[in-house]
Motif scaffolding. Structure first.
Motif, PDB file in Angstrom:
ATOM      1  N   ILE A   1       0.836  -1.207   0.000  1.00  0.00           N
ATOM      2  CA  ILE A   1       0.000   0.000   0.000  1.00  0.00           C
ATOM      3  C   ILE A   1       0.871   1.259   0.000  1.00  0.00           C
ATOM      4  N   ILE A   2       1.849   1.300   0.904  1.00  0.00           N
ATOM      5  CA  ILE A   2       2.725   2.477   1.009  1.00  0.00           C
ATOM      6  C   ILE A   2       3.565   2.642  -0.255  1.00  0.00           C
ATOM      7  N   LYS A   3       4.143   1.545  -0.732  1.00  0.00           N
ATOM      8  CA  LYS A   3       5.026   1.602  -1.901  1.00  0.00           C
ATOM      9  C   LYS A   3       4.277   2.042  -3.150  1.00  0.00           C
ATOM     10  N   LEU A   4       3.105   1.451  -3.392  1.00  0.00           N
ATOM     11  CA  LEU A   4       2.366   1.709  -4.631  1.00  0.00           C
ATOM     12  C   LEU A   4       1.490   2.963  -4.561  1.00  0.00           C
ATOM     13  N   ALA A   5       1.486   3.632  -3.408  1.00  0.00           N
ATOM     14  CA  ALA A   5       0.781   4.916  -3.318  1.00  0.00           C
ATOM     15  C   ALA A   5       1.548   6.003  -4.065  1.00  0.00           C
ATOM     16  N   PHE A   6       2.851   5.804  -4.231  1.00  0.00           N
ATOM     17  CA  PHE A   6       3.702   6.831  -4.842  1.00  0.00           C
ATOM     18  C   PHE A   6       4.397   6.363  -6.113  1.00  0.00           C
ATOM     19  N   ALA A   7       4.208   5.091  -6.491  1.00  0.00           N
ATOM     20  CA  ALA A   7       4.884   4.590  -7.685  1.00  0.00           C
ATOM     21  C   ALA A   7       4.019   3.541  -8.368  1.00  0.00           C
ATOM     22  N   PRO A   8       4.056   3.482  -9.714  1.00  0.00           N
ATOM     23  CA  PRO A   8       3.295   2.448 -10.419  1.00  0.00           C
ATOM     24  C   PRO A   8       3.927   1.085 -10.202  1.00  0.00           C
ATOM     25  N   GLY A   9       3.138   0.035 -10.361  1.00  0.00           N
ATOM     26  CA  GLY A   9       3.689  -1.298 -10.205  1.00  0.00           C
ATOM     27  C   GLY A   9       2.607  -2.318  -9.985  1.00  0.00           C
ATOM     28  N   ALA A  10       3.035  -3.554  -9.734  1.00  0.00           N
ATOM     29  CA  ALA A  10       2.084  -4.641  -9.512  1.00  0.00           C
ATOM     30  C   ALA A  10       2.551  -5.474  -8.337  1.00  0.00           C
ATOM     31  N   VAL A  11       1.594  -6.170  -7.726  1.00  0.00           N
ATOM     32  CA  VAL A  11       1.929  -7.076  -6.628  1.00  0.00           C
ATOM     33  C   VAL A  11       1.446  -8.469  -6.984  1.00  0.00           C
ATOM     34  N   ALA A  12       1.824  -9.436  -6.177  1.00  0.00           N
ATOM     35  CA  ALA A  12       1.421 -10.816  -6.425  1.00  0.00           C
ATOM     36  C   ALA A  12      -0.090 -10.921  -6.496  1.00  0.00           C
ATOM     37  N   GLY A  13      -0.576 -11.676  -7.451  1.00  0.00           N
ATOM     38  CA  GLY A  13      -2.021 -11.830  -7.616  1.00  0.00           C
ATOM     39  C   GLY A  13      -2.556 -10.999  -8.764  1.00  0.00           C
ATOM     40  N   GLY A  14      -1.694 -10.182  -9.370  1.00  0.00           N
ATOM     41  CA  GLY A  14      -2.086  -9.450 -10.565  1.00  0.00           C
ATOM     42  C   GLY A  14      -2.762  -8.126 -10.332  1.00  0.00           C
ATOM     43  N   LEU A  15      -2.710  -7.595  -9.092  1.00  0.00           N
ATOM     44  CA  LEU A  15      -3.299  -6.281  -8.834  1.00  0.00           C
ATOM     45  C   LEU A  15      -2.365  -5.210  -9.380  1.00  0.00           C
ATOM     46  N   VAL A  16      -2.730  -4.622 -10.484  1.00  0.00           N
ATOM     47  CA  VAL A  16      -1.855  -3.658 -11.158  1.00  0.00           C
ATOM     48  C   VAL A  16      -2.396  -2.248 -10.973  1.00  0.00           C
ATOM     49  N   GLY A  17      -1.570  -1.350 -10.504  1.00  0.00           N
ATOM     50  CA  GLY A  17      -1.941   0.052 -10.408  1.00  0.00           C
ATOM     51  C   GLY A  17      -1.463   0.794 -11.639  1.00  0.00           C
ATOM     52  N   ARG A  18      -2.234   1.772 -12.111  1.00  0.00           N
ATOM     53  CA  ARG A  18      -1.842   2.519 -13.306  1.00  0.00           C
ATOM     54  C   ARG A  18      -0.934   3.690 -12.976  1.00  0.00           C
ATOM     55  N   GLY A  19      -0.552   3.804 -11.714  1.00  0.00           N
ATOM     56  CA  GLY A  19       0.335   4.882 -11.335  1.00  0.00           C
ATOM     57  C   GLY A  19      -0.168   5.616 -10.117  1.00  0.00           C
ATOM     58  N   ALA A  20       0.696   6.483  -9.583  1.00  0.00           N
ATOM     59  CA  ALA A  20       0.372   7.192  -8.346  1.00  0.00           C
ATOM     60  C   ALA A  20      -0.841   8.101  -8.513  1.00  0.00           C
ATOM     61  N   ILE A  21      -0.969   8.740  -9.678  1.00  0.00           N
ATOM     62  CA  ILE A  21      -2.089   9.666  -9.903  1.00  0.00           C
ATOM     63  C   ILE A  21      -3.417   8.912  -9.900  1.00  0.00           C
ATOM     64  N   THR A  22      -3.448   7.767 -10.556  1.00  0.00           N
ATOM     65  CA  THR A  22      -4.674   6.957 -10.580  1.00  0.00           C
ATOM     66  C   THR A  22      -5.008   6.430  -9.190  1.00  0.00           C
ATOM     67  N   ALA A  23      -3.968   5.986  -8.467  1.00  0.00           N
ATOM     68  CA  ALA A  23      -4.174   5.501  -7.101  1.00  0.00           C
ATOM     69  C   ALA A  23      -4.782   6.593  -6.235  1.00  0.00           C
ATOM     70  N   ALA A  24      -4.236   7.817  -6.361  1.00  0.00           N
ATOM     71  CA  ALA A  24      -4.745   8.950  -5.582  1.00  0.00           C
ATOM     72  C   ALA A  24      -6.178   9.294  -5.997  1.00  0.00           C
ATOM     73  N   GLN A  25      -6.427   9.274  -7.300  1.00  0.00           N
ATOM     74  CA  GLN A  25      -7.755   9.629  -7.815  1.00  0.00           C
ATOM     75  C   GLN A  25      -8.841   8.721  -7.246  1.00  0.00           C
ATOM     76  N   TYR A  26      -8.642   7.413  -7.348  1.00  0.00           N
ATOM     77  CA  TYR A  26      -9.664   6.475  -6.869  1.00  0.00           C
ATOM     78  C   TYR A  26      -9.695   6.391  -5.349  1.00  0.00           C
ATOM     79  N   GLY A  27      -8.523   6.524  -4.715  1.00  0.00           N
ATOM     80  CA  GLY A  27      -8.474   6.485  -3.252  1.00  0.00           C
ATOM     81  C   GLY A  27      -9.204   7.656  -2.624  1.00  0.00           C
ATOM     82  N   ILE A  28      -8.973   8.857  -3.161  1.00  0.00           N
ATOM     83  CA  ILE A  28      -9.626  10.066  -2.639  1.00  0.00           C
ATOM     84  C   ILE A  28     -11.129  10.015  -2.906  1.00  0.00           C
ATOM     85  N   ALA A  29     -11.508   9.576  -4.114  1.00  0.00           N
ATOM     86  CA  ALA A  29     -12.933   9.497  -4.463  1.00  0.00           C
ATOM     87  C   ALA A  29     -13.677   8.562  -3.529  1.00  0.00           C
ATOM     88  N   ARG A  30     -13.105   7.363  -3.286  1.00  0.00           N
ATOM     89  CA  ARG A  30     -13.767   6.403  -2.397  1.00  0.00           C
ATOM     90  C   ARG A  30     -13.740   6.895  -0.951  1.00  0.00           C
TER      91      ARG A  30
END
Length: 211
Positions: free
Chosen positions: A157-186
Motif C-alpha cells: 500500500i505504502i510503496k504503490l501509493a507513490f509509484a506504479p507497479g504490480a503485486v502478487a495476484g495481478g493487482l496492477v496500479g496505473r500509477g500514483a495519480i490513478t491511485a490517488a484519484q480512486y483512493g480520494i474518491a472512495r
C-alpha cells in the motif's frame, strides 16, 4: 478503488479519511450554529443556511440548494450499485436482478425520507453505530484470518501509493495519480465529508451547543 488504482489507492483513502474528519466536524458545527427553526418546530440547516445567515450570500445558498437537489438524484447510485454487485455475486443459489435490489432499496429509503429530517436523524442515530460496530468487528475477523498478509499488504500500500507497479495476484496500479484519484474518491464517498449533504441531517441534532 484497489481494482482500478491498485493497492496504493488504500493509502489515499486513509489520508482522505483523516482530513475528512476535520471537514465533517467543521461543516456539521456551522450547520448547527446557523440552523433555523421552522413553524412546526423542526430544525433546518445545511450549507444553504450557512451561506445565507453566516456569509450574507442568500443567492449562493439558493444555488447550493438547487445543485444539491439535482445531485441527490445521483448521489446514492454509487452505493446502490455496490450493494447490487455484492448481492448478485454472493447470492448464487437464486438469480436476483439488479433492478429488483434497486427497487427494494428505493422503497426502504422512501419510508425514511418521507418522515422528514427528524426521521432521517433517528434512523442515522440507530443505524450508524450498528454499522460501525459490524464493520470494525468484521475487519478484525478478516485481519485475524489473514494475519500473515498484514505486513506485506501495508508495504504494498505504502510503496504503490507513490509509484506504479504490480503485486502478487495481478493487482496492477496505473500509477500514483490513478491511485490517488480512486483512493480520494472512495474516501469521500464513504463519509460524504465536504459534499454538503451530511450537515443537512446533522442540523437536526438535539443540542444547544454546536460544538
Amino acid at each position: 478503488a484497489i481494482f482500478f488504482g491498485g493497492p496504493g489507492a488504500v493509502f489515499w483513502c486513509w489520508i482522505t479519511g483523516v482530513f475528512g474528519i476535520a471537514t465533517k466536524y467543521a461543516e456539521s458545527l456551522i450547520s448547527i450554529k446557523y440552523r433555523v427553526k421552522s413553524r412546526d418546530g423542526r430544525m433546518l440547516g445545511g450549507a444553504m443556511y450557512v451561506l445565507e445567515r453566516g456569509l450574507n450570500m442568500k443567492w449562493l445558498g439558493m444555488l447550493f440548494a438547487l445543485f444539491a437537489l439535482l445531485a441527490s438524484f445521483g448521489i446514492g447510485s454509487v452505493q446502490v450499485n455496490a450493494i447490487s454487485e455484492i448481492v448478485t455475486s454472493n447470492v448464487t443459489f437464486v438469480k436476483i436482478p439488479p433492478i429488483a435490489i434497486g427497487i427494494v432499496l428505493a422503497v426502504i429509503t422512501a419510508f425514511v425520507i418521507i418522515g422528514g429530517i427528524k426521521k432521517i436523524a433517528i434512523v442515522c442515530e440507530k443505524l450508524v453505530p450498528t454499522m460501525a460496530a459490524c464493520y470494525v468487528i468484521g475487519c478484525f475477523v478478516i485481519l485475524g484470518m489473514n494475519h500473515d498478509y498484514i505486513i506485506p499488504g501495508i508495504k504494498a500500500i505504502i510503496k504503490l501509493a507513490f509509484a506504479p507497479g504490480a503485486v502478487a495476484g495481478g493487482l496492477v496500479g496505473r500509477g500514483a495519480i490513478t491511485a490517488a484519484q480512486y483512493g480520494i474518491a472512495r474516501g469521500l464517498f464513504s463519509n460524504e465529508s465536504g459534499l454538503g449533504s451530511a450537515p443537512i441531517a446533522a442540523a437536526a441534532a438535539q443540542t444547544r451547543n454546536p460544538v
